[in-house]
Design an enzyme around this catalytic site. Structure first.
Site: not given
Ligand code: NDP
Ligand code: PYC
Length: 338
Positions: A47-48, A123, A188, A309-310
């Site tokens: 989304s960013h 972001a 989103e 982490q992702r």
């Protein structure tokens, strides 16, 4: 033909730069924004990432954003620095202001950077992450446009108001979280609308205040909802106050009013706080840092993951193999060059 295309990170950077300069942005602004867009796409924050070029160029076409704005720094006190973005995009103002912020935090233990009069679409994690990489804990807050209803209400008051926090970790990637105080970022919901999918319940309401899963209804006529009900509502209010009236800048209602119905990028302020851990410890900063590590370990030991982490895993993949962009988005971005 697949519905995605593969691009190297260098190719994403070059594409972003071409689009931004084609729309009149100065080299300094285009470089600062391209870096942020590559970072978003690289870390799979879709989304960013590249998607933001669509909104960013729409605001440039509207003619409200100053393409050659030169951020102006004012040293307000030993611990406070302000940067007037002069109605340019926020990224360059942050890059310039953060150097002063780091220097002040290292001298005083704590420092604040107020960015004023900026168009803001990015972001916040790249900002707080860069401060953690320099050994500082950090907190960043910003309003946006009034799109989000307060808990118990039905009319938009708050922006999607993100807050991001970072904590430096010895020899490793910092602890970082960054999320909207709405149930989800507006970007989103825009991605759900683009792909024709219904949004999950709890993200938005229609004009009459009834729950809906239709993204277009929420975006055009209704309102988004806060996360965590009244708790998200209160956090969002805090962000409006600290990154709005406290620093002499606009609330999300005022930013939306300034935009009218143009659908442009929000224009307001941002507040970033930085803390040097060495000033706060009672004598053994290393032991305190080790206790922080124990805290992280008690989270991960039970199979829970840390925020970011992702993102860090996505970053490793993208650095090795580049990124996949939806073909339709890539075509929309190429069309910006015509
Ligand atoms: P999410 O609801 O996806 O939350 C993102 C944060 O939560 C990330 O730090 C993420 O880490 C972490 N997280 C997600 N799932 C888990 C989990 N299961 N366990 C632990 N941590 C988790 O994001 P939002 O939709 O609220 O916001 C997305 C972005 O939009 C943000 O970067 C925000 O700055 C930006 N935004 C910008 C605005 C502006 O005005 N400039 C306005 C609103 C939003 P990970 O990344 O590793 O998944
Ligand atoms: O996704 O909510 C959002 C957003 C607002 C401004 C930039 N991103």
């Amino acid at each position: 033909m697949t519905d995605t295309i593969s691009l190297s990170l260098d190719a994403v950077h070059a594409l972003a730069l071409r689009v931004l300069t084609h729309h009149g942005l100065s080299a300094a602004h285009a470089q600062a924004i391209a870096r942020i867009i590559v970072a978003g796409e690289r870390d799979e924050c879709h989304s960013h990432g590249v998607f933001r070029l669509l909104m960013c160029t729409r605001s440039l076409r509207d003619g409200k954003v100053s393409c050659h704005a030169e951020p102006r720094v004012t040293d307000r006190s030993a611990a406070v620095v302000a940067v007037d973005a002069q109605y340019g995009f926020s990224q360059l103002a942050f890059e310039i202001g953060s150097q002063h912020l780091v220097e002040k935090a290292r001298r005083n233990g704590i420092a604040a950077l107020a960015i004023n009069n900026c168009f803001h679409f990015s972001a916040l994690w790249p900002e707080v992450e860069s401060l953690a990489e320099q050994g500082l804990a950090a907190l960043a807050l910003t309003p946006s446009h009034a799109w989000v209803a307060p808990a118990g209400g039905s009319r938009p008051v708050f922006g999607t108001n993100p807050m991001a926090f970072s904590w430096p970790r010895p020899g490793g990637q910092p602890y970082v979280f960054d999320f909207a105080t709405s149930a989800v970022a507006r970007g989103e919901i825009e991605l759900y609308r683009r792909s024709g999918r219904a949004i999950p319940p709890g993200w938005g309401i229609d004009a009459a205040g009834a729950a809906t899963t239709d993204p277009a209804t929420v975006l055009q006529h209704g309102a988004m909802l806060t996360f965590g009900g009244y708790k998200g509502s209160a956090l969002s209010t805090m962000i409006e106050l600290l990154a709005g009236p406290l620093i002499g800048d606009l609330t999300s209602i005022e930013s939306k009013a300034l935009d009218g119905d143009a659908g442009g990028t929000p224009c307001h302020g941002e507040l970033i706080l930085a803390f040097d851990p060495a000033f706060f410890s009672q004598g053994d900063a290393q032991a305190d840092q080790a206790r922080a590590e124990q805290l992280f370990q008690s989270i991960t030991d039970q199979g829970a993951r840390l925020p970011s982490q992702r993102r860090f895993e996505a970053r490793a993949r993208s650095l090795a193999r580049g990124v996949q962009i939806p073909r339709a988005l890539h075509e929309d971005v190429l069309a910006l060059l015509r």
